[in-house]
Every structure is written in C-alpha cells, then in structure tokens.
Design a protein around this motif. Structure first.
Motif, PDB file in Angstrom:
ATOM      1  N   THR A  90      65.499 -12.532  71.086  1.00  0.00           N
ATOM      2  CA  THR A  90      64.256 -11.949  70.586  1.00  0.00           C
ATOM      3  C   THR A  90      64.151 -10.452  70.891  1.00  0.00           C
ATOM      4  O   THR A  90      63.617  -9.691  70.069  1.00  0.00           O
ATOM      5  CB  THR A  90      63.039 -12.685  71.165  1.00  0.00           C
ATOM      6  OG1 THR A  90      63.140 -12.711  72.598  1.00  0.00           O
ATOM      7  CG2 THR A  90      62.991 -14.125  70.650  1.00  0.00           C
ATOM      8  N   ALA A  91      64.642 -10.007  72.041  1.00  0.00           N
ATOM      9  CA  ALA A  91      64.590  -8.576  72.348  1.00  0.00           C
ATOM     10  C   ALA A  91      65.440  -7.775  71.365  1.00  0.00           C
ATOM     11  O   ALA A  91      65.048  -6.694  70.910  1.00  0.00           O
ATOM     12  CB  ALA A  91      65.051  -8.320  73.780  1.00  0.00           C
ATOM     13  N   ALA A  92      66.603  -8.310  71.014  1.00  0.00           N
ATOM     14  CA  ALA A  92      67.466  -7.638  70.046  1.00  0.00           C
ATOM     15  C   ALA A  92      66.835  -7.616  68.663  1.00  0.00           C
ATOM     16  O   ALA A  92      66.961  -6.633  67.914  1.00  0.00           O
ATOM     17  CB  ALA A  92      68.834  -8.309  70.000  1.00  0.00           C
ATOM     18  N   ILE A  93      66.148  -8.690  68.306  1.00  0.00           N
ATOM     19  CA  ILE A  93      65.465  -8.738  67.014  1.00  0.00           C
ATOM     20  C   ILE A  93      64.360  -7.689  66.964  1.00  0.00           C
ATOM     21  O   ILE A  93      64.222  -6.945  65.984  1.00  0.00           O
ATOM     22  CB  ILE A  93      64.900 -10.149  66.756  1.00  0.00           C
ATOM     23  CG1 ILE A  93      66.047 -11.150  66.558  1.00  0.00           C
ATOM     24  CG2 ILE A  93      63.967 -10.151  65.538  1.00  0.00           C
ATOM     25  CD1 ILE A  93      65.610 -12.598  66.544  1.00  0.00           C
ATOM     26  N   ALA A  94      63.565  -7.603  68.032  1.00  0.00           N
ATOM     27  CA  ALA A  94      62.503  -6.593  68.082  1.00  0.00           C
ATOM     28  C   ALA A  94      63.088  -5.191  67.993  1.00  0.00           C
ATOM     29  O   ALA A  94      62.563  -4.323  67.278  1.00  0.00           O
ATOM     30  CB  ALA A  94      61.690  -6.755  69.357  1.00  0.00           C
ATOM     31  N   ALA A  95      64.183  -4.949  68.703  1.00  0.00           N
ATOM     32  CA  ALA A  95      64.815  -3.629  68.676  1.00  0.00           C
ATOM     33  C   ALA A  95      65.318  -3.283  67.282  1.00  0.00           C
ATOM     34  O   ALA A  95      65.207  -2.128  66.835  1.00  0.00           O
ATOM     35  CB  ALA A  95      65.958  -3.584  69.685  1.00  0.00           C
ATOM     36  N   PHE A 104      57.150  -3.191  66.765  1.00  0.00           N
ATOM     37  CA  PHE A 104      57.044  -4.469  67.457  1.00  0.00           C
ATOM     38  C   PHE A 104      57.567  -4.372  68.885  1.00  0.00           C
ATOM     39  O   PHE A 104      58.613  -3.771  69.149  1.00  0.00           O
ATOM     40  CB  PHE A 104      57.827  -5.552  66.711  1.00  0.00           C
ATOM     41  CG  PHE A 104      57.316  -5.809  65.321  1.00  0.00           C
ATOM     42  CD1 PHE A 104      56.023  -6.251  65.112  1.00  0.00           C
ATOM     43  CD2 PHE A 104      58.132  -5.591  64.226  1.00  0.00           C
ATOM     44  CE1 PHE A 104      55.547  -6.488  63.830  1.00  0.00           C
ATOM     45  CE2 PHE A 104      57.671  -5.818  62.941  1.00  0.00           C
ATOM     46  CZ  PHE A 104      56.372  -6.260  62.743  1.00  0.00           C
ATOM     47  N   ARG A 105      56.837  -4.989  69.784  1.00  0.00           N
ATOM     48  CA  ARG A 105      57.284  -5.113  71.169  1.00  0.00           C
ATOM     49  C   ARG A 105      58.144  -6.367  71.306  1.00  0.00           C
ATOM     50  O   ARG A 105      58.023  -7.306  70.511  1.00  0.00           O
ATOM     51  CB  ARG A 105      56.072  -5.181  72.103  1.00  0.00           C
ATOM     52  CG  ARG A 105      55.210  -3.921  72.060  1.00  0.00           C
ATOM     53  CD  ARG A 105      54.035  -4.010  73.018  1.00  0.00           C
ATOM     54  NE  ARG A 105      53.053  -5.011  72.628  1.00  0.00           N
ATOM     55  CZ  ARG A 105      52.061  -4.784  71.757  1.00  0.00           C
ATOM     56  NH1 ARG A 105      51.951  -3.590  71.169  1.00  0.00           N
ATOM     57  NH2 ARG A 105      51.198  -5.733  71.471  1.00  0.00           N
ATOM     58  N   ASP A 106      58.981  -6.394  72.333  1.00  0.00           N
ATOM     59  CA  ASP A 106      59.858  -7.545  72.541  1.00  0.00           C
ATOM     60  C   ASP A 106      59.071  -8.847  72.579  1.00  0.00           C
ATOM     61  O   ASP A 106      59.498  -9.864  72.016  1.00  0.00           O
ATOM     62  CB  ASP A 106      60.651  -7.392  73.841  1.00  0.00           C
ATOM     63  CG  ASP A 106      61.672  -6.266  73.786  1.00  0.00           C
ATOM     64  OD1 ASP A 106      61.829  -5.644  72.712  1.00  0.00           O
ATOM     65  OD2 ASP A 106      62.310  -6.022  74.827  1.00  0.00           O
TER      66      ASP A 106
END
Length: 301
Positions: A90-95, A104-106
């Motif tokens: 999810t962090a990579a998707i947000a980035a 978008f935040r993580d």
C-alpha cells in the motif's frame, strides 16, 4: 502492453460467466446520471475510490481524478483508495499516485492483498506456500518465506498451497503449470486480485481473477478471493470508518462486477464512471444486461 491482454468482449463475457462466484446481486435501483462526484458530495461523508479507470489508466493520469480529489478534500470529506492491485504494498501504491500528482497518504490506501496474512492463517495445515508475484513482494512479513513459482513444474507440485498476487510476468505456459498442478492435486488457492481485467490506455490487462476463474472451472476448486467485490476488503473500510453509516459512503469505480456489486452488496452507494472499463460504451445498457445497477453514473469522477 508487455503483460497479458484481453479484449472487451472476452472480458465482459468472462465476468458474466463467473457471476456465480461473486456476491449476490443487489436489489435493482434506477441510476441517476450526474456530471461528476461534486454533484453528490453533500450526500456522503466518505468517498471510496477505485484507482484503475477512475484515477488512472495504467501509468496515465485521468485528469478529472485530480480535480475530483481536490473537490472531495475541499468539501471536508474523508476518502480512501480501495484497490485490487496485488503487485505492490500500500505504501508503494500511494507513492505511485503521488508521482502522478495526487496527494494520497500511505494510510489512505486499502488493498485486498493486505488480507493475505489472515487468508493464509485460515489454512494451518499448509506447511509450504507457493507464491506468484513480482519483486519486491507485497506483505513481505507473510510472503517472504513463500516459494516463488515461475517455470519449474516441480516447484508447483511441491507446495501445499498457492497465493496468486499479480500477472505482470504471467503467460499461458505458466498458466498451464498452475492449472495442471491444482487439477491433479487440489490445494488452497488464494487470489489477491479478483479482477478479470484492468484498463490501460489502448486496452486491458488480464488480471489474476481471469486466470483463477479458468482454473476453478477446470479443477473444480473454490479460490479464496481477497479484494473487491468480496467481503474482507469492505470490512477493512468499515473498520477504518466505524462511525459512518454505510449509506453515507460512496464507492466510485469503473466496473459493475467489482466496484458496483461489491459496494452495494455491503450497504454502500455506488458511482459508476465511464472513464475506464466501459469507456465509449452504453454503460447503463451493460448494467441492465447483467442486473448490477449503480446509484449514479458519470462520464468521469
């Protein structure tokens, strides 16, 4: 496209053919056509966004998505992305979305793939899991010890359960290995991304759902699907916003058989946008054809 592809007619017929594995169709409603989400923000408290077909087409940004996210935030509404993308965390998707101009935040990304840990835990008898994914692996705390499955038949046959995350490296040779091993010896089969296709500029990528339903038909097994339209990912949404009446949550998506049926089956309202899967087509006619109707239809978010 370098990934496996599927045409619209084949994708639509596939969704129709495999409806028996989806949640029950919601009670029909008469969709209201609107210009965009700004028209109905006063009716909701939370907006749940699909990504492909709503915010982006593959790596290309949908411009109306940028404007809509700004409008949602300006109206003081909370939001999250709910994605079936099983290729990254999810962090990579947000980035990735931030790289496209979104803010978008993580913590604003919810992915069906994040349920892989509890899905695996439901099969304590499985001692050795195999995984179909790309590197770096999402949910690494769970997936790092799994056996990567590619072109080695012995590896497929040796594992006691299989997790299917993504199709970026998938082809019919690998599909035959997976189908053969699960037909010869049925085992737990967890599918992080139930999508049949995802929209890109110029076509559709064939996703894990497409390949997994084919295997289920042949092998007579029931895959465990983790993302939309299945219950687990909507439970995560409700846990994120426990005080919000589901009827005050608006889910925005481009596909009747994932975004619309999933949202409405779980008590939320649904906005179908025509900027992705159904672009250039009579979306209402297709919704009536399959009996999966959204509350609202718009050309884009």
């Amino acid at each position: 496209m370098s990934f496996p592809v599927l045409g619209f007619d084949a994708a639509w017929s596939s969704y129709r053919r495999w409806e028996h594995r989806l949640p029950a169709k919601p009670v029909p409603v008469e969709p209201r056509r609107i210009a965009g989400i700004a028209e109905v923000l006063d009716q909701v408290d939370v907006v749940v966004l699909d990504a492909y077909g709503v915010l982006n087409l593959g790596s290309s940004v949908i411009p109306q998505g940028l404007e809509a996210v700004r409008a949602i935030r300006a109206a003081g509404k909370r939001l999250c992305i709910v994605t079936n993308d099983g290729s990254q965390g999810t962090a990579a998707i947000a980035a990735k979305h931030r790289g496209r101009g979104y803010d978008f935040r993580d913590g604003e990304v919810i992915a069906g793939a994040s349920l892989v840990g509890e899905a695996v835990a439901a099969f304590p008898e499985v001692r050795r899991w195999g995984i179909i994914t790309q590197e770096p692996r999402p949910e690494a705390a769970i997936t790092s010890g799994m056996t990567a499955l590619a072109l080695d038949k012995a590896a497929y046959d040796a594992v006691d359960g299989i997790v299917f995350m993504a199709t970026e490296i998938w082809d019919e040779e690998r599909q035959a290995l997976l189908s053969d091993t699960l037909t010869a010896r049925p085992r737990p089969f967890i599918v992080a991304n139930p999508d049949v296709v995802a929209p890109h500029v110029g076509g559709f990528s064939a996703e894990p759902g497409y390949f997994s339903h084919r295997i289920a038909d042949r092998a007579g097994i029931e895959p465990v699907f983790l993302g939309k339209p299945f219950p687990g990912v909507y439970r995560l949404v409700r846990e994120r916003f426990p005080e919000v009446d589901p009827q005050r949550i608006l889910a925005v998506g481009d596909t009747p058989h994932t975004d619309v049926i999933g949202a409405r089956a779980h008590g939320m309202r649904a906005l179908l946008v025509e900027s992705g899967f159904l672009a250039g087509r009579d979306s209402l006619a297709y919704c009536r054809d399959c009996g999966i109707l959204p509350d609202f239809i718009a050309p884009a978010i």
